[in-house]
Structures are given as C-alpha cells and as structure tokens.
Design a protein around this motif. Structure first.
Motif, PDB file in Angstrom:
ATOM      1  N   ILE A 168      29.616 -10.290 -33.795  1.00 18.50           N
ATOM      2  CA  ILE A 168      30.331  -9.289 -32.826  1.00 18.50           C
ATOM      3  C   ILE A 168      30.210  -7.876 -33.915  1.00 18.50           C
ATOM      4  O   ILE A 168      31.195  -7.668 -34.874  1.00 18.50           O
ATOM      5  CB  ILE A 168      31.794  -9.838 -32.659  1.00 18.50           C
ATOM      6  N   CYS A 169      29.548  -6.654 -33.531  1.00 15.55           N
ATOM      7  CA  CYS A 169      29.434  -5.879 -34.363  1.00 15.55           C
ATOM      8  C   CYS A 169      30.561  -4.685 -33.932  1.00 15.55           C
ATOM      9  O   CYS A 169      30.786  -4.475 -32.626  1.00 15.55           O
ATOM     10  CB  CYS A 169      27.970  -5.328 -34.262  1.00 15.55           C
ATOM     11  N   THR A 170      31.230  -4.055 -34.731  1.00 16.01           N
ATOM     12  CA  THR A 170      32.303  -3.257 -34.414  1.00 16.01           C
ATOM     13  C   THR A 170      32.241  -2.110 -35.428  1.00 16.01           C
ATOM     14  O   THR A 170      31.450  -1.845 -36.284  1.00 16.01           O
ATOM     15  CB  THR A 170      33.763  -3.915 -34.384  1.00 16.01           C
ATOM     16  N   ASP A 171      33.360  -1.353 -35.570  1.00 17.15           N
ATOM     17  CA  ASP A 171      33.654  -0.083 -36.389  1.00 17.15           C
ATOM     18  C   ASP A 171      34.079  -0.435 -37.582  1.00 17.15           C
ATOM     19  O   ASP A 171      34.330   0.494 -38.450  1.00 17.15           O
ATOM     20  CB  ASP A 171      34.199   0.998 -35.591  1.00 17.15           C
ATOM     21  N   VAL A 172      34.631  -1.761 -37.791  1.00 15.60           N
ATOM     22  CA  VAL A 172      34.988  -1.950 -39.299  1.00 15.60           C
ATOM     23  C   VAL A 172      34.302  -3.392 -39.661  1.00 15.60           C
ATOM     24  O   VAL A 172      33.584  -4.045 -38.877  1.00 15.60           O
ATOM     25  CB  VAL A 172      36.659  -2.444 -39.263  1.00 15.60           C
TER      26      VAL A 172
END
Length: 360
Positions: A168-172
């Motif tokens: 799950i790629c996110t901003d953190v």
C-alpha cells in the motif's frame, strides 16, 4: 521463488493536489519497479485510483463535487485517460496492461467472483503476460454499493489472486506512533504481528489529501483483511517504490513473537523504511475469507438462540435446519451470502455470522 505482488496507489500518489498534474516521476518509478519484479519472475497486479482525479484535471474542476452523477461523469472521462496513461508508460518497458474495473456487485456474487479471479489469473499467465490494472468502476457504482476506498479493494484483489504481498503506497513511509508531520518524536513501526496491536500503538490520524478518499484507518482495515488471508502487507512511500523489489526478494523475515505492549510493538524500524504486517500463521480458508470479506450479504436469516448454539458446534457441519429460522429479510438465491441474526430474549437482534446459501 515466484510471488504474486499487488501494488496499490492512491489518487494523491498519482496526481499533484495543487496543480492537478500527474506525478510522472512516481508513475515512471512504479513502472520500472513492476518491470523489475516481472524480470525476477514475479506476477504483478496494480490497483490504481485516480479516475475522478484525472477527470477533474481534464475538465478543470477543482472545487468539491458532491452530486453523484457528476462524480460518475468525471470518473467516466478520467478512467479512459488514466488507463491510457498507464498503458503508454508500461509500453516503454515492453509490458502489456489490461484494465479491470470492479464493483462490490461483481464480488458479491460467487459466480462473478469466480470469473473475476479466473480473468485476472489468465491475464497474468504466460499466454497473455499482462499487468492487470484494477480500479473500482466509479462510473456505475452507486454510493451504497461502493468499496469506499481502494485500500479495501486492494486487499480484496490480493485475496482474489492469492497474493503473497500487498504493498500500500502512500505519502508516508510506514505506520507511526503519532503524526510524523506534527510530532518529530513519532516512531515508525517495523514488523507488526497483529493489526489490533498496531491500533493500540499507532496514530491513524494524518493531514490527508484533498484528492484521496482513504487514510491510515482504511489502510489498517486493508492490512487486517489481507493478513487474515495469509498475505504480507506493507505500507511504504509511493515515491520510493524501488524498495518493493528489495522487500519481495528478501522475503518475509523470521522474527520472534513480541510481547503485546505498546513499547514493544513494531520495533525496531525496518530498512528500507516501511511497516510490515506479518500474515496470519493460521490463515482463514479461502472459501470462508471470501464469504466474510468479498461477498455482500443479500439478505438476513433470523434464527433463535437454540439454532445458533447448534450450528456453532463443529459436529453440526454448519447446517441450519428450517425449524430454527424464525424470520427472513430480503430476497436471495443459491450461493449468495446471507447474514445470520440471532433473536435474543429481549427481542433484540445480534449479528453472528455471514454464510453462503448452498447450491442445492
């Protein structure tokens, strides 16, 4: 060893929320990562949000869009451009793509669920050697029938294809004990044995994005669904997808069980930076996981407490006799999921199970 890898990208990872332009660097890095995984012999599925965002980019609509029909129209305009963008990028590294749009209705029906699974596996077979790009079909999904966020969709997709890893790629770069943007002392969790432990130890608040619909809460729900199906789940930064190759090729670390105390959960941090949720050692059987998380209950069966006690026993084989049913709500057919409601003595109802009706 060949692994099946599902990579999920949210809208905020794909589009710049101020300029409403694609983050070409991130997209290119994802394509390079997928190409590397493929060359290492792994199967890859991409779950990509962004249809409505791309539609807003194309039409110049930057304000809030509240009407369902307008959001669906933006999704219709954006999806074709989003798919074309991915196809063009993957073509530069010689990889074919396939668009797969799903709704809850597609997965709520066992027959359609089966065909969705078979189609995805066929696309990844040697005959087609394609990368399926999955998104929710926002153009036709009514609000009550939506997944709500693509984190949940990614977990169900991972279960659908029997994935080994869900990224799950996110901003953190992982799950933190507090919001790292506001608290410099916040610590990133490393290996997490259970999602309940993570909820006690971590903060699920974030500043979020004007484009995305999910958050850290939905990512924990996705991790809970995926790990129950025996899938290792990783949260990491979307602008450093090259770490995915390292994590997959290294495999799941053999770490001892940790005491379930807040100070011990998820430490020490992992390198490259990410949070890893270990898959359950006793995974939920495929048919039970499908009933619990993929199929949408089409109705309710109201049973008495005696019937509940009987079917709860292993020797009953889960067979519910007509005598124990005191009410039926909704219309359903064979092989559809139904919810069991147990009538208590005070005329209240308690949800206990979701089960699938038999084929005969």
């Amino acid at each position: 060893m060949t692994h099946t890898v599902v990579i999920k990208l949210g809208t905020s990872s794909i589009l710049d929320e101020e300029r409403y332009q694609p983050k070409i660097g991130t997209l290119a890095a994802i394509v390079e990562t997928a190409a590397r995984l493929k060359s290492d012999g792994h199967r890859v599925v991409l779950v990509s949000s962004g249809a409505i965002g791309v539609g807003r980019m194309h039409t110049g609509k930057k304000g809030a869009v509240t009407k369902v029909a307008e959001r669906q129209a933006l999704a219709a305009m954006g999806q074709v451009r989003l798919s074309s963008m991915w196809d063009s990028l993957f073509a530069t590294v010689g990889l074919a793509t396939a668009q797969v749009l799903l709704t809850r209705g597609d997965l709520a029906d066992s027959n359609r669920y089966y065909h969705a699974r078979e189609t995805l596996n066929a696309l990844m077979s040697d005959s087609f050697d394609a990368i399926p790009i999955v998104n929710e079909n926002d153009t036709v999904s009514p609000s009550e029938g939506r997944f709500g966020d693509n984190d949940t969709l990614s977990a169900i997709t991972a279960g659908l294809v029997g994935a080994d890893f869900l990224f799950i790629c996110t901003d953190v770069d992982g799950l933190y004990t507090d919001n790292p943007r506001a608290n410099p002392d916040a610590r990133r969790l490393g290996v997490v044995h259970g999602v309940d432990d993570a909820r006690r130890a971590a903060s699920v608040t974030s500043m979020g994005s004007s484009l995305g619909t999910g958050g850290m809460k939905t990512k924990l729900v996705a991790a809970e669904l995926a790990t129950a199906a025996g899938i290792a789940t990783v949260i990491l930064r979307s602008d450093a997808p090259q770490h995915i190759v390292t994590i997959v090729n290294r495999g799941i670390p053999d770490v001892p069980e940790q005491p379930a105390t807040v100070d011990a959960i998820g430490y020490p941090p992992l390198e490259p930076p990410h949070t890893l949720f270990l898959p359950k050692s006793e995974r939920v059987p495929d048919h039970k996981w499908t009933i619990l998380h993929a199929l949408h209950p089409a109705g309710n069966l109201i049973i008495d407490e005696g019937a509940y006690e009987r079917i709860s026993k292993k020797e009953s084989g889960g067979r519910l006799l007509p005598a124990g049913v005191i009410g039926v709500e909704g219309v359903f057919e064979r092989l559809q999921a139904v919810r069991l409601l147990v009538k208590k003595g005070d005329d209240t109802f308690e949800t206990r199970y979701t089960l699938r009706t038999r084929s005969r």
